[in-house]
Enzyme design. Structure first.
Site, PDB file in Angstrom:
ATOM      1  N   ASP A 129      -1.111   2.994  12.024  1.00  0.00           N
ATOM      2  CA  ASP A 129      -1.827   2.715  13.265  1.00  0.00           C
ATOM      3  C   ASP A 129      -2.233   1.249  13.370  1.00  0.00           C
ATOM      4  O   ASP A 129      -2.356   0.712  14.476  1.00  0.00           O
ATOM      5  CB  ASP A 129      -3.064   3.602  13.371  1.00  0.00           C
ATOM      6  CG  ASP A 129      -2.726   5.040  13.729  1.00  0.00           C
ATOM      7  OD1 ASP A 129      -1.627   5.275  14.266  1.00  0.00           O
ATOM      8  OD2 ASP A 129      -3.555   5.922  13.479  1.00  0.00           O
ATOM      9  N   ASP A 157       2.785   4.451  17.723  1.00  0.00           N
ATOM     10  CA  ASP A 157       3.596   5.162  16.739  1.00  0.00           C
ATOM     11  C   ASP A 157       3.642   6.633  17.116  1.00  0.00           C
ATOM     12  O   ASP A 157       2.697   7.184  17.675  1.00  0.00           O
ATOM     13  CB  ASP A 157       3.107   4.950  15.302  1.00  0.00           C
ATOM     14  CG  ASP A 157       1.683   5.417  15.052  1.00  0.00           C
ATOM     15  OD1 ASP A 157       0.950   5.633  16.028  1.00  0.00           O
ATOM     16  OD2 ASP A 157       1.310   5.557  13.876  1.00  0.00           O
ATOM     17  N   CYS A 160       0.569  15.585  10.216  1.00  0.00           N
ATOM     18  CA  CYS A 160       0.076  15.372  11.582  1.00  0.00           C
ATOM     19  C   CYS A 160       0.198  16.623  12.441  1.00  0.00           C
ATOM     20  O   CYS A 160      -0.288  16.644  13.576  1.00  0.00           O
ATOM     21  CB  CYS A 160       0.798  14.193  12.222  1.00  0.00           C
ATOM     22  SG  CYS A 160       0.233  12.599  11.590  1.00  0.00           S
ATOM     23  N   GLY A 193     -14.644   4.456  -0.329  1.00  0.00           N
ATOM     24  CA  GLY A 193     -14.306   5.688   0.369  1.00  0.00           C
ATOM     25  C   GLY A 193     -15.409   6.719   0.253  1.00  0.00           C
ATOM     26  O   GLY A 193     -16.559   6.400  -0.073  1.00  0.00           O
ATOM     27  N   ASP A 206      -5.288   5.186  22.465  1.00  0.00           N
ATOM     28  CA  ASP A 206      -4.484   4.247  21.677  1.00  0.00           C
ATOM     29  C   ASP A 206      -4.569   4.564  20.193  1.00  0.00           C
ATOM     30  O   ASP A 206      -5.292   5.464  19.764  1.00  0.00           O
ATOM     31  CB  ASP A 206      -4.918   2.800  21.957  1.00  0.00           C
ATOM     32  CG  ASP A 206      -3.737   1.865  22.084  1.00  0.00           C
ATOM     33  OD1 ASP A 206      -2.788   2.007  21.289  1.00  0.00           O
ATOM     34  OD2 ASP A 206      -3.756   0.993  22.971  1.00  0.00           O
ATOM     35  N   ASP A 207      -3.829   3.799  19.396  1.00  0.00           N
ATOM     36  CA  ASP A 207      -3.701   4.090  17.976  1.00  0.00           C
ATOM     37  C   ASP A 207      -4.900   3.637  17.154  1.00  0.00           C
ATOM     38  O   ASP A 207      -5.120   4.145  16.050  1.00  0.00           O
ATOM     39  CB  ASP A 207      -2.431   3.421  17.422  1.00  0.00           C
ATOM     40  CG  ASP A 207      -1.183   3.964  18.077  1.00  0.00           C
ATOM     41  OD1 ASP A 207      -0.941   5.178  17.949  1.00  0.00           O
ATOM     42  OD2 ASP A 207      -0.462   3.198  18.744  1.00  0.00           O
ATOM     43  N   THR A 225      -7.427   4.807  26.579  1.00  0.00           N
ATOM     44  CA  THR A 225      -5.982   4.992  26.721  1.00  0.00           C
ATOM     45  C   THR A 225      -5.370   5.794  25.564  1.00  0.00           C
ATOM     46  O   THR A 225      -4.153   5.798  25.394  1.00  0.00           O
ATOM     47  CB  THR A 225      -5.266   3.626  26.823  1.00  0.00           C
ATOM     48  OG1 THR A 225      -5.602   2.829  25.665  1.00  0.00           O
ATOM     49  CG2 THR A 225      -5.687   2.890  28.080  1.00  0.00           C
TER      50      THR A 225
END
Length: 351
Positions: A95, A231, A21, A143, A54-55, A52
């Site tokens: 997440d 997180d 990360c 994927g 967010d995750d 916001t």
């Protein structure tokens, strides 16, 4: 470390300019990129979008079900391909848990330098991701793959949540207690690893925390006293706490002496093993962080340290603190209360 490293191949971390990360674009740069972009119409059933930070996105299907969708991928944080896959997949699924949802399935995102890495190494990365998904009880249903200069792996992760129980990062209230589920220091450990300064015990601690799924999330979401969750990942504790503070329009106070650290993280930081992302994080949000105590440069590095597959940060009412800590303990986590939300201008203070 597993036995999946192929002899005579380059170290995975040597092929990447950043890892885990810590690869994330700095929050200040990201804000500049997004500033002024035309906003698309928001349908009423899109309960959580980009507003916001967010995750995950949350889209209501009906009165009792909403889809949670997220994606996360990055370059290698470790050299063992199987371990890299496990960490990346665990991080992506986190997440979903952070929104209070239960994961449904995942899609793999794979970019590999196919002329540099063997199919055995690339396969081991995918196998590691599959192990993390099996631990979460979900399949990898598909994927996409590309030939890329740097190795990249991650997931699209989807989950399901009751809209009435969904927990975003913006619901904290003055008086709430802040609880952190994992210790800080992953970025510092990764910097030491890349320079050959992380011993076997340190590597084991790093693997233990980065491959631990944040499974308490859905159970925490069932508690009425839990008002917000997120997180802690690439922007560090300070960055993700600030997102929570801004979303709630209040101030978060963190008791620095209560913040848990990986054993050895402070010592490694003192030897200079910090990531470039830590400095970029600080440059992006320092203006919104107030220190009510003396903080050393080492403290600052830890506060901004980019976490890969970091812990849940929970805001709950004081009466619910024991229940939150108990759920964490039931899932094998040693969570810690690290501060509180108070009335005041949105921001972060370290006391």
């Amino acid at each position: 470390m597993s036995d999946t490293v192929v002899p005579d191949e380059p170290r995975l971390t040597s092929l990447a300019h950043g890892g885990g990360c810590g690869c994330k674009i700095a929050p200040g740069v990201l804000s500049e990129i997004l500033r002024g972009r035309a906003a698309l119409p928001v349908p009423p059933d899109l309960l959580v979008g980009i507003e916001t930070s967010d995750d995950a996105a949350v889209y209501r299907l009906n009165d009792s079900q909403a889809i949670v969708a997220t994606t996360d991928f990055f370059m290698p944080i470790v050299d063992d391909p199987h371990d890299f896959g496990r960490i990346a997949a665990t991080n992506a699924i986190s997440d979903v848990y952070a929104m209070g949802a239960r994961p449904l399935f995942a899609l793999a995102l794979v970019g590999m330098p196919v002329n540099t890495l063997s199919t055995a190494t690339i396969g081991a990365i995918l196998d590691g991701g599959a192990v993390a998904c099996r631990a979460a009880g979900i399949p990898i249903a598909g994927g996409h793959t590309i030939d890329s200069v740097e190795p990249i792996y991650g997931l699209v992760a989807l989950g399901l949540v009751d809209p009435a129980r969904m927990k975003g990062n913006a619901g904290a209230r003055p008086g709430d207690v802040l609880i952190l589920g994992k210790p800080l220091g992953v970025g510092i450990f990764s910097a030491a690893l890349k320079k050959g300064a992380l011993d076997a015990a340190g590597y084991a601690r790093m693997m233990e925390t980065t491959t631990r799924l944040n499974t308490p999330g859905p159970d925490l979401a069932l508690l009425d006293g839990v008002h917000a969750m997120t997180d802690v990942t690439g922007f560090g504790l300070a960055g993700h706490a600030l997102e929570m503070a801004r979303g709630a329009g209040c101030q978060l106070r963190i008791e620095w002496s209560s913040v848990p650290l990986l054993e050895g993280a402070r010592e490694l930081a003192g030897k200079g093993f910090v990531t470039g992302a830590s400095g970029r994080n600080w440059a992006s949000y320092a203006a919104d962080v107030a220190f009510v105590r003396d903080m050393t440069t080492i403290d600052q590095a830890l506060l901004c340290d980019p976490q890969t597959s970091g812990g849940l940060l929970v805001a709950c009412d004081a009466a619910g603190t024991a229940a939150v800590l108990d759920i964490f303990a039931q899932h094998g986590f040693s969570a810690v209360a690290i501060g509180e939300a108070v009335q005041g201008k949105a921001g972060l203070s370290i006391v």
